[in-house]
Enzyme design. Structure first.
Site, PDB file in Angstrom:
ATOM      1  N   HIS A   1       0.519  -1.428  -0.054  1.00  0.00           N
ATOM      2  CA  HIS A   1       0.588  -0.332   0.100  1.00  0.00           C
ATOM      3  C   HIS A   1       0.862   1.350  -0.166  1.00  0.00           C
ATOM      4  O   HIS A   1       0.063   2.090  -0.159  1.00  0.00           O
ATOM      5  CB  HIS A   1      -0.889  -0.196   1.056  1.00  0.00           C
ATOM      6  CG  HIS A   1      -2.218  -0.890   0.962  1.00  0.00           C
ATOM      7  ND1 HIS A   1      -3.140  -0.547   0.688  1.00  0.00           N
ATOM      8  CD2 HIS A   1      -1.911  -2.603   1.335  1.00  0.00           C
ATOM      9  CE1 HIS A   1      -4.592  -1.888   0.711  1.00  0.00           C
ATOM     10  NE2 HIS A   1      -2.932  -3.046   0.945  1.00  0.00           N
TER      11      HIS A   1
ATOM     12  N   ASP B   1       3.608   9.149  -1.104  1.00  0.00           N
ATOM     13  CA  ASP B   1       2.405   8.814  -0.880  1.00  0.00           C
ATOM     14  C   ASP B   1       2.614   7.530  -1.693  1.00  0.00           C
ATOM     15  O   ASP B   1       2.547   7.901  -3.213  1.00  0.00           O
ATOM     16  CB  ASP B   1       0.985   9.577  -0.300  1.00  0.00           C
ATOM     17  CG  ASP B   1       0.585   9.968   0.517  1.00  0.00           C
ATOM     18  OD1 ASP B   1       0.641   8.908   1.256  1.00  0.00           O
ATOM     19  OD2 ASP B   1      -0.423  10.594   0.561  1.00  0.00           O
TER      20      ASP B   1
END
Length: 477
Positions: A164, A378
């Site tokens: 992730h 991110d």
């Protein structure tokens, strides 16, 4: 458990519920919100699946139980293991290393030993739940050794892994003393998924440099026990999303819309409300964002009578030193800017250090004219997608860091920025604040088409579809 085990087993650091035990030993649980839960719950219920994860507290021993039509299998961690495996190796070694070394990673052998030991416990629990030939889907950086540990026990399984967060360039990844063990751990999977194509490329490059395995494009060929070509591993991008239809519906409800107007009224109905929503994490670029905003006020390009910034910074990893320092720095910076530029009835920055439920978040998104997502790095950033999903009025402007996974998908409608370039970010923020309605509508419609089409169920269906179709031998290619 069904007589022969479960056909789908999800393995993640946390269970999709928060468990508590009272003084009498009675167990209670409540559902914990999160994108992964939303994504996988329908798939799990359809497949009658099991979810293996940590119960959330130290030393909490709970037997497997059923909740929301899923079998939940708690893994127990001691207080020492939480400190070394979770706060230590996962969040003070891997997290900063995988996020461009924005903060220096710490390399401690005791942390690595705990990480390896806990990964084995997760693998054992998953192996015990999985039926013959089952699909096991392992999630995220805390559990990178689980795929190989599972394969060693259960070669019959079809194993997927999804990362992730970003996967770092080889030049950074090579710092990790246990780099080969992590690569070998991930190569236990049949399919290794990442948020961005660049992350998959970084992983394949690390495999090429650190192993002797043959690679061809996204395919890595693993040797069989005799050293001959055996099964294949595919590394590919599967950008995650949100339950966009649900968020769209939530933002259309009268209660949320009324709350949105109330927020604007409470702020004195400024012309421009800017919003930042982040975990209080050094990867999110909160300091850069507030610095840029403070300079815009100093330059006179915006003023507190007509513009304000709401910064929601939800608490995160408060036992880790770097996070404590960040909180002090951010709160000091916000306080200084408010002191210099605030007026009676007009604050420059409204800073909130707590979390909000989805209804309040939807109201905040609706109230905000400009959404600032300025992460330094991110994996995806789902806040950007939530903002877009909430804007059924086709209004609002998204200012988005090019160092987010979301930038790959939302570049046509967002204003992309390099958060290290303070002057460039200031220009983008001012352009967003002054953008006319027609241009806002044109951009937001593009963004909404993308976000509403590529939702979280499409993500899980795509990953599981590729995993199910993966050939297990070279002669099947």
């Amino acid at each position: 458990m069904p007589k022969d085990g479960y056909d789908l087993v999800v393995v993640a650091n946390r269970l999709p519920v928060d468990i508590s035990k009272d003084d009498d030993g009675e167990i209670s649980w409540k559902r914990s919100p999160g994108g992964l839960v939303t994504a996988l719950e329908p798939v799990m219920q359809k497949a009658d699946g099991a979810w293996v994860g940590w119960s959330g507290g130290p030393g909490l021993e709970v037997d497997p139980f059923d909740a929301d039509e899923m079998r939940l299998v708690p893994v127990t961690l001691s207080a020492e293991e939480i400190e070394k495996y979770y706060e230590g190796f996962s969040n003070d070694t891997l997290w900063p290393l995988y996020h461009d070394v924005i903060a220096p990673p710490a390399y401690h052998r005791q942390w690595w030993d705990a990480y390896r030991r806990v990964n084995q416990r997760f693998a054992d629990a998953a192996a015990a739940q999985a039926a013959e030939g089952a699909i096991v889907w392992v999630h995220d950086y805390q559990l990178q050794l689980v795929p190989k540990m599972l394969r060693d026990q259960r070669p019959d399984l079809r194993i997927g892994f999804f990362d992730h967060i970003p996967f770092p360039p080889l030049e950074l990844f090579q710092q990790l003393p246990w780099r080969r063990s992590v690569i070998d751990g991930l190569l236990g999977a049949d399919l290794v998924g990442f948020q961005r194509a660049g992350d998959a490329s970084n992983f394949i490059r690390a495999v090429r440099r650190l192993t002797d395995h043959t690679t061809r494009g996204p395919i890595i060929t693993m040797p069989d026990p005799n050293g001959k070509p055996g099964r294949h591993v595919r590394a590919a991008a599967f950008p995650i999303s949100i339950d966009s239809a649900h968020f769209d519906e939530l933002a259309r409800t009268p209660d949320v819309q009324a709350r949105s107007q109330q927020i604007r009224d409470d702020l004195g109905n400024p012309e421009v409300i800017m919003l930042g929503v982040d975990r209080l994490d050094y990867t999110k670029g909160i300091r850069h964002r507030i610095k840029a905003y403070g300079e815009i006020l100093a330059d006179g390009r915006l003023d507190v009578e007509h513009a304000t910034l709401i910064q929601v910074a939800s608490p995160s990893r408060e036992n880790v030193g770097a996070y404590q320092e960040l909180r002090e720095h951010v709160e000091g910076l916000a306080g200084r800017i408010n002191g210099e530029y605030g007026e009676i009835g007009h604050s420059a920055i409204h800073y909130m250090h707590h979390s909000y439920p989805p209804e309040e978040m939807a109201a905040l998104y609706l109230a905000a004219d400009v959404m600032l997502v300025t992460s330094l790095r991110d994996g995806m950033n789902l806040v950007a997608k939530e903002y877009v999903a909430a804007r059924s009025d086709d209004r609002g402007v998204l200012v988005l860091s090019e160092f987010t996974g979301a930038a790959d998908e939302l570049s046509s409608g967002a204003l992309l920025v390099n958060p290290h370039d303070i002057d460039g970010m200031k220009d983008a923020i001012v352009a967003a604040a002054q953008m006319d309605r027609r241009e806002q509508r044109r951009r937001m419609r593009k963004l909404r088409r993308r976000v509403l089409n590529d939702d979280v169920s499409k993500w899980s269906d795509s990953f599981l579809g590729v995993l199910t179709a993966m050939p297990s031998r070279t002669d099947h290619v």
